[in-house]
Design a protein around this motif. Structure first.
Motif, PDB file in Angstrom:
ATOM      1  N   LEU A 141      -6.662 -20.207  11.837  1.00 36.43           N
ATOM      2  CA  LEU A 141      -5.226 -19.915  11.767  1.00 36.43           C
ATOM      3  C   LEU A 141      -4.911 -18.629  12.518  1.00 36.43           C
ATOM      4  N   GLU A 142      -4.048 -18.709  13.520  1.00 37.36           N
ATOM      5  CA  GLU A 142      -3.713 -17.520  14.309  1.00 37.36           C
ATOM      6  C   GLU A 142      -2.782 -16.576  13.578  1.00 37.36           C
ATOM      7  N   SER A 143      -2.111 -17.057  12.531  1.00 37.39           N
ATOM      8  CA  SER A 143      -1.139 -16.219  11.828  1.00 37.39           C
ATOM      9  C   SER A 143      -1.743 -15.444  10.662  1.00 37.39           C
ATOM     10  N   VAL A 144      -3.050 -15.607  10.422  1.00 40.44           N
ATOM     11  CA  VAL A 144      -3.687 -14.827   9.362  1.00 40.44           C
ATOM     12  C   VAL A 144      -3.743 -13.366   9.804  1.00 40.44           C
ATOM     13  N   PRO A 145      -3.148 -12.449   9.048  1.00 43.58           N
ATOM     14  CA  PRO A 145      -3.023 -11.064   9.505  1.00 43.58           C
ATOM     15  C   PRO A 145      -4.291 -10.240   9.337  1.00 43.58           C
ATOM     16  N   VAL A 146      -4.516  -9.335  10.281  1.00 43.56           N
ATOM     17  CA  VAL A 146      -5.563  -8.329  10.156  1.00 43.56           C
ATOM     18  C   VAL A 146      -5.065  -7.244   9.204  1.00 43.56           C
ATOM     19  N   LEU A 147      -5.952  -6.743   8.358  1.00 47.47           N
ATOM     20  CA  LEU A 147      -5.573  -5.712   7.400  1.00 47.47           C
ATOM     21  C   LEU A 147      -5.045  -4.483   8.126  1.00 47.47           C
ATOM     22  N   PRO A 148      -3.790  -4.082   7.880  1.00 44.95           N
ATOM     23  CA  PRO A 148      -3.240  -2.896   8.539  1.00 44.95           C
ATOM     24  C   PRO A 148      -4.031  -1.641   8.163  1.00 44.95           C
ATOM     25  N   SER A 149      -4.173  -0.735   9.121  1.00 51.21           N
ATOM     26  CA  SER A 149      -4.980   0.462   8.891  1.00 51.21           C
ATOM     27  C   SER A 149      -4.444   1.297   7.735  1.00 51.21           C
ATOM     28  N   ARG A 150      -3.130   1.329   7.569  1.00 50.96           N
ATOM     29  CA  ARG A 150      -2.534   2.114   6.490  1.00 50.96           C
ATOM     30  C   ARG A 150      -2.970   1.595   5.121  1.00 50.96           C
ATOM     31  N   ILE A 151      -2.997   0.250   4.998  1.00 49.94           N
ATOM     32  CA  ILE A 151      -3.442  -0.347   3.738  1.00 49.94           C
ATOM     33  C   ILE A 151      -4.945  -0.168   3.576  1.00 49.94           C
ATOM     34  N   ARG A 152      -5.686  -0.326   4.679  1.00 52.54           N
ATOM     35  CA  ARG A 152      -7.141  -0.187   4.619  1.00 52.54           C
ATOM     36  C   ARG A 152      -7.541   1.188   4.075  1.00 52.54           C
ATOM     37  N   LYS A 153      -6.834   2.232   4.503  1.00 50.76           N
ATOM     38  CA  LYS A 153      -7.153   3.582   4.036  1.00 50.76           C
ATOM     39  C   LYS A 153      -6.922   3.717   2.533  1.00 50.76           C
ATOM     40  N   ILE A 154      -5.842   3.108   2.045  1.00 53.35           N
ATOM     41  CA  ILE A 154      -5.558   3.168   0.613  1.00 53.35           C
ATOM     42  C   ILE A 154      -6.627   2.420  -0.172  1.00 53.35           C
ATOM     43  N   LEU A 155      -6.984   1.210   0.283  1.00 53.70           N
ATOM     44  CA  LEU A 155      -7.963   0.407  -0.432  1.00 53.70           C
ATOM     45  C   LEU A 155      -9.349   1.040  -0.380  1.00 53.70           C
ATOM     46  N   GLN A 156      -9.695   1.632   0.764  1.00 48.25           N
ATOM     47  CA  GLN A 156     -10.974   2.325   0.852  1.00 48.25           C
ATOM     48  C   GLN A 156     -11.023   3.496  -0.120  1.00 48.25           C
ATOM     49  N   ALA A 157      -9.930   4.214  -0.205  1.00 49.40           N
ATOM     50  CA  ALA A 157      -9.870   5.355  -1.118  1.00 49.40           C
ATOM     51  C   ALA A 157     -10.024   4.907  -2.574  1.00 49.40           C
ATOM     52  N   LEU A 158      -9.408   3.778  -2.915  1.00 49.31           N
ATOM     53  CA  LEU A 158      -9.479   3.286  -4.287  1.00 49.31           C
ATOM     54  C   LEU A 158     -10.892   2.869  -4.681  1.00 49.31           C
ATOM     55  N   ARG A 159     -11.721   2.522  -3.686  1.00 51.76           N
ATOM     56  CA  ARG A 159     -13.112   2.146  -3.988  1.00 51.76           C
ATOM     57  C   ARG A 159     -13.998   3.365  -4.243  1.00 51.76           C
ATOM     58  N   ASP A 160     -13.501   4.542  -3.948  1.00 55.06           N
ATOM     59  CA  ASP A 160     -14.253   5.770  -4.161  1.00 55.06           C
ATOM     60  C   ASP A 160     -14.171   6.142  -5.642  1.00 55.06           C
ATOM     61  N   PRO A 161     -15.300   6.183  -6.353  1.00 58.78           N
ATOM     62  CA  PRO A 161     -15.258   6.477  -7.796  1.00 58.78           C
ATOM     63  C   PRO A 161     -14.702   7.863  -8.116  1.00 58.78           C
ATOM     64  N   GLU A 162     -14.677   8.760  -7.146  1.00 64.18           N
ATOM     65  CA  GLU A 162     -14.162  10.110  -7.381  1.00 64.18           C
ATOM     66  C   GLU A 162     -12.700  10.260  -6.958  1.00 64.18           C
ATOM     67  N   PHE A 163     -12.111   9.168  -6.490  1.00 66.51           N
ATOM     68  CA  PHE A 163     -10.709   9.217  -6.061  1.00 66.51           C
ATOM     69  C   PHE A 163      -9.813   9.405  -7.276  1.00 66.51           C
ATOM     70  N   GLU A 164      -8.791  10.245  -7.139  1.00 70.29           N
ATOM     71  CA  GLU A 164      -7.942  10.589  -8.271  1.00 70.29           C
ATOM     72  C   GLU A 164      -6.482  10.222  -8.014  1.00 70.29           C
ATOM     73  N   ILE A 165      -5.731  10.144  -9.110  1.00 77.68           N
ATOM     74  CA  ILE A 165      -4.323   9.743  -9.035  1.00 77.68           C
ATOM     75  C   ILE A 165      -3.535  10.673  -8.116  1.00 77.68           C
ATOM     76  N   GLU A 166      -3.845  11.966  -8.155  1.00 77.37           N
ATOM     77  CA  GLU A 166      -3.110  12.916  -7.321  1.00 77.37           C
ATOM     78  C   GLU A 166      -3.238  12.567  -5.836  1.00 77.37           C
ATOM     79  N   GLN A 167      -4.421  12.129  -5.429  1.00 78.30           N
ATOM     80  CA  GLN A 167      -4.633  11.756  -4.033  1.00 78.30           C
ATOM     81  C   GLN A 167      -3.853  10.504  -3.668  1.00 78.30           C
ATOM     82  N   LEU A 168      -3.858   9.511  -4.556  1.00 76.16           N
ATOM     83  CA  LEU A 168      -3.098   8.293  -4.297  1.00 76.16           C
ATOM     84  C   LEU A 168      -1.610   8.590  -4.262  1.00 76.16           C
ATOM     85  N   SER A 169      -1.168   9.506  -5.123  1.00 78.02           N
ATOM     86  CA  SER A 169       0.240   9.889  -5.151  1.00 78.02           C
ATOM     87  C   SER A 169       0.669  10.461  -3.806  1.00 78.02           C
TER      88      SER A 169
END
Length: 376
Positions: A141-169
């Protein structure tokens, strides 16, 4: 498919990068069959034609053949193969360049986390309960989107066990529309929040970091859909946010464990991605809910959404729960599972007031009581 059956081909004219890739894959997935080559022209010589590769990773800028052209050849020859593009060119909109040919965009040089994310996603894609024909169709399927870099950074950060709410905020505060929606949801009495707040950190704490990341994923995905207007994208996401909210309230009412409540919320919300892909393909929105042509007994929107979810690094249980929401709710008081919760909430939201009343008459008592008390 077992681990020993996974095959990967890496193509890069940089011998140093090839060696680094080889070492990393050998360490992360020692049971995978790995081939590498610096020659993009003769890539087929490094593939066993009787067993197509599970994953091809190619550099973008190579002197003999550009990576996007190479991945186009891969897509034609082996439509079920997952394709990843590596690039160190940060000056161009790479997702727009490669979206028709690549499922993943990897920065160059890449981190272990970047590469592990791709390899784990490929494994989970093969665990989806689809036929091989369906997997080939989805990969093509050509319309399947590549993960946008902005979202990728957020999701990568969330996988970090030391990531905190203040950083996500701080990360989500860069998106005013997202902040507005998070505050709105965190102040919803129907989700159980009685006291009002204007604090982003409090909003994230109430919703949870994983749910906040999911909301951000859906809202910020707008830029990867070129044929879907901002207004249409917002309308679709708004509908699925409403669906997810009702599902969450019902799962709370039924005393589901908190981890399962979260899974149900995410599975309901991420159905939006399948509908958006179909809209990108030119399907009219009023026809989306009736299309079931990819995998028997499953709506196309849910099949596509489950595939995108795994490509974007989410866990298999969320995709499986989403697919299970195609099921119907039995007319008895037996145990209600996660898929049935999403199914009945979806049905209820699609109906008029009178149709909702009639639906309640057919539901198990605990579901009927919930919907009879839900606000109009």
């Amino acid at each position: 498919m077992t681990q020993s059956q996974f095959q990967i081909l890496c193509i890069d004219d940089d011998e140093f990068m090839l060696k680094a890739t080889h070492r990393l894959v050998r360490r992360l997935k020692p049971d995978w069959t790995l081939n590498v080559t610096s020659d993009p022209i003769n890539w087929e010589q490094h593939i066993d034609a009787s067993s197509p590769p599970s994953l091809v990773v190619s550099d973008l800028l190579m002197p003999k053949l550009r990576g996007d052209e190479l991945l186009k050849q891969i897509a034609v020859k082996y439509p079920a193969t997952i394709r990843a593009m590596m690039t160190g060119d940060s000056t161009r909109n790479i997702p727009e360049l490669a979206i028709a040919n690549a499922h993943f965009i990897l920065p160059k040089p890449f981190s272990e986390q970047d590469f592990s994310y791709v390899l784990d996603s490929v494994e989970r894609l093969h665990q989806l309960p689809f036929s091989e024909a369906t997997k080939r169709q989805l990969a093509g399927l050509e319309s399947v989107p590549v993960l946008p870099s902005r979202i990728r950074k957020i999701l990568q950060a969330l996988r970090d066990p030391e990531f905190e709410i203040e950083q996500l905020s701080r990360m989500v505060s860069e998106e005013p529309a997202l902040v507005t929606r998070l505050l709105q949801l965190s102040n919803s009495a129907y989700l159980g929040f009685q006291n009002q707040t204007m604090s982003v950190e409090v909003a994230i704490n109430r919703l949870g970091m994983v749910v906040t990341g999911a909301i951000a994923t859906c809202m910020l995905s707008q830029k990867v859909f070129h044929n879907v207007s901002v207004e249409s994208h917002q309308a679709v996401v708004d509908h699925y946010l409403q669906l997810a909210g009702v599902c969450r309230s019902l799962s709370q009412k039924l005393n589901f464990p908190k981890s399962q409540q979260e899974c149900i919320y995410l599975a309901a919300l991420f159905g939006s991605l399948g509908e958006l892909v179909l809209l990108e393909m030119g399907v009219e929105r009023e026809k989306v809910s009736g299309i079931s042509s990819i995998e028997e007994n499953h709506l196309d929107a849910l099949v596509i959404a489950s595939y995108v979810l795994i490509l974007w690094g989410y866990q298999l249980d969320i995709a499986v729960t989403m697919l299970a929401s195609d099921t119907t709710v039995a007319n008895n008081n037996s145990d209600i599972d996660a898929g049935q919760i999403i199914c009945v909430c979806r049905q209820w939201l699609q109906k008029s007031h009178e149709e909702q009343r009639q639906l309640c008459m057919t539901l198990p008592n605990q579901l009927a009581e919930f919907f009879q008390g839900w606000p109009e």
